[in-house]
Design an enzyme around this catalytic site. Structure first.
Site, PDB file in Angstrom:
ATOM      1  N   SER A  13       0.822  -1.216   0.000  1.00 42.99           N
ATOM      2  CA  SER A  13       0.000   0.000   0.000  1.00 42.99           C
ATOM      3  C   SER A  13       0.860   1.274   0.000  1.00 42.99           C
ATOM      4  O   SER A  13       1.633   1.504   0.942  1.00 42.99           O
ATOM      5  CB  SER A  13      -0.884  -0.019   1.252  1.00 42.99           C
TER       6      SER A  13
HETATM    7  N1  LIG Z   1      -6.511   8.115   2.505  1.00 43.70           N
HETATM    8  C1  LIG Z   1      -6.043   6.879   3.095  1.00 43.70           C
HETATM    9  C2  LIG Z   1      -6.107   5.769   2.069  1.00 43.70           C
HETATM   10  C3  LIG Z   1      -5.681   4.440   2.664  1.00 43.70           C
HETATM   11  C4  LIG Z   1      -6.089   3.281   1.786  1.00 43.70           C
HETATM   12  O1  LIG Z   1      -6.858   3.424   0.827  1.00 43.70           O
HETATM   13  N2  LIG Z   1      -5.562   2.088   2.122  1.00 43.70           N
HETATM   14  C5  LIG Z   1      -5.916   0.897   1.379  1.00 43.70           C
HETATM   15  C6  LIG Z   1      -4.661   0.215   0.867  1.00 43.70           C
HETATM   16  S1  LIG Z   1      -3.820   1.192  -0.313  1.00 43.70           S
HETATM   17  C7  LIG Z   1      -6.623  -0.073   2.327  1.00 43.70           C
HETATM   18  O2  LIG Z   1      -6.235  -0.214   3.465  1.00 43.70           O
HETATM   19  N3  LIG Z   1      -7.657  -0.780   1.843  1.00 43.70           N
HETATM   20  C8  LIG Z   1      -8.338  -1.783   2.584  1.00 43.70           C
HETATM   21  C9  LIG Z   1      -9.820  -1.571   2.686  1.00 43.70           C
HETATM   22  O3  LIG Z   1     -10.326  -0.530   2.216  1.00 43.70           O
HETATM   23  O4  LIG Z   1     -10.483  -2.453   3.236  1.00 43.70           O
HETATM   24  C10 LIG Z   1      -4.631   7.075   3.623  1.00 43.70           C
HETATM   25  O5  LIG Z   1      -3.907   7.933   3.108  1.00 43.70           O
HETATM   26  O6  LIG Z   1      -4.261   6.389   4.589  1.00 43.70           O
END
Ligand SMILES: N[C@@H](CCC(=O)N[C@@H](CS)C(=O)NCC(=O)O)C(=O)O
Length: 222
Positions: A13
């Site tokens: 990520s």
């Molecule tokens: N705006 C957030 C975005 C974080 C994000 O989208 N993380 C994704 C991985 S790139 C995630 O954890 N996805 C898992 C989910 O939504 O269940 C940040 O900057 O931390």
């Protein structure tokens, strides 16, 4: 500080790598907890208490929970940095940093997600239209860097951490950075500046892993 924060991480990520690189830059002691997003580990009841939006990164700082990479970096800077150089106190300087973080999250990373998600999670072909939209965000970044040293002005800030993880991941899936001279100059300088924070280990290895998974997905179309 003498306690240890817990950092919830997934190496593929980009935002998670940005926050971790920043933790390393500040020299904050931390326990790393890897959540395997492919197995849905972010949806456990324990983690939802820390981040109800089930995204990495998130931190537990002695019972104080923070999520979202930009918010985590701002918090850690205010709480633990030796000075305000990476997230300035000055209202105009910090507003510029906030604007670049806004661009990173809501424009660049959003366009990146829209390009990669159908390929990674739905086994779709990559969309030329979505690739173009992401490329437009690179063009915008290149414009921001015209006559500028760093993403938000004359000094490295948390905005550089946020954006470098996206740019480096895009590079592994064959977006051509060479046509953007300002990005290339900044990218080289930023990697050198971040080397001592563990750039290779924290960011490049995760970006490379992402690139491998993405390219494996593409093999079904050749
Ligand atoms: N705006 C957030 C975005 C974080 C994000 O989208 N993380 C994704 C991985 S790139 C995630 O954890 N996805 C898992 C989910 O939504 O269940 C940040 O900057 O931390």
């Amino acid at each position: 500080m003498n306690h240890i924060i817990t950092y919830y991480h997934f190496p593929l990520s980009p935002p998670s790598r940005a926050g971790l690189l920043f933790v390393r830059a500040l020299g904050i002691k931390h326990n790393l907890k890897i959540l395997n997003l492919s197995n849905g580990e972010q949806n456990s009841p324990e983690f939802l208490k820390i981040n109800p939006f089930h995204t990495v990164p998130a931190i537990d700082d002695n019972g104080f929970y923070v999520y979202d990479s930009s918010i985590i970096m701002k918090y850690l800077s205010k709480q633990y940095a030796k000075d305000d150089s990476l997230f300035p106190n000055d209202p105009k300087k910090s507003t510029l940093v906030e604007e670049r973080l806004y661009f990173s999250t809501n424009y660049m990373f959003q366009a990146f997600r829209e390009y990669i998600i159908p390929v990674m999670f739905r086994n779709d072909q990559p969309s030329a239209e979505k690739a173009k939209e992401f490329d437009q965000s690179l063009r915008q970044l290149n414009d921001f860097l015209e006559n500028e040293e760093w993403i938000a002005g004359k000094h490295m800030t948390i905005a550089d951490f946020s954006i470098i993880t996206i740019v480096s991941t895009a590079e592994t899936i064959m977006f051509d950075l060479n046509k953007y001279a300002n990005i290339c100059a900044w990218y080289k300088k930023a990697k050198e500046a971040m080397a001592s924070f563990g750039y290779e280990e924290v960011n490049q290895s995760g970006a490379d892993q992402f690139g491998e998974v993405f390219k494996t997905k593409l093999k079904q179309f050749v």
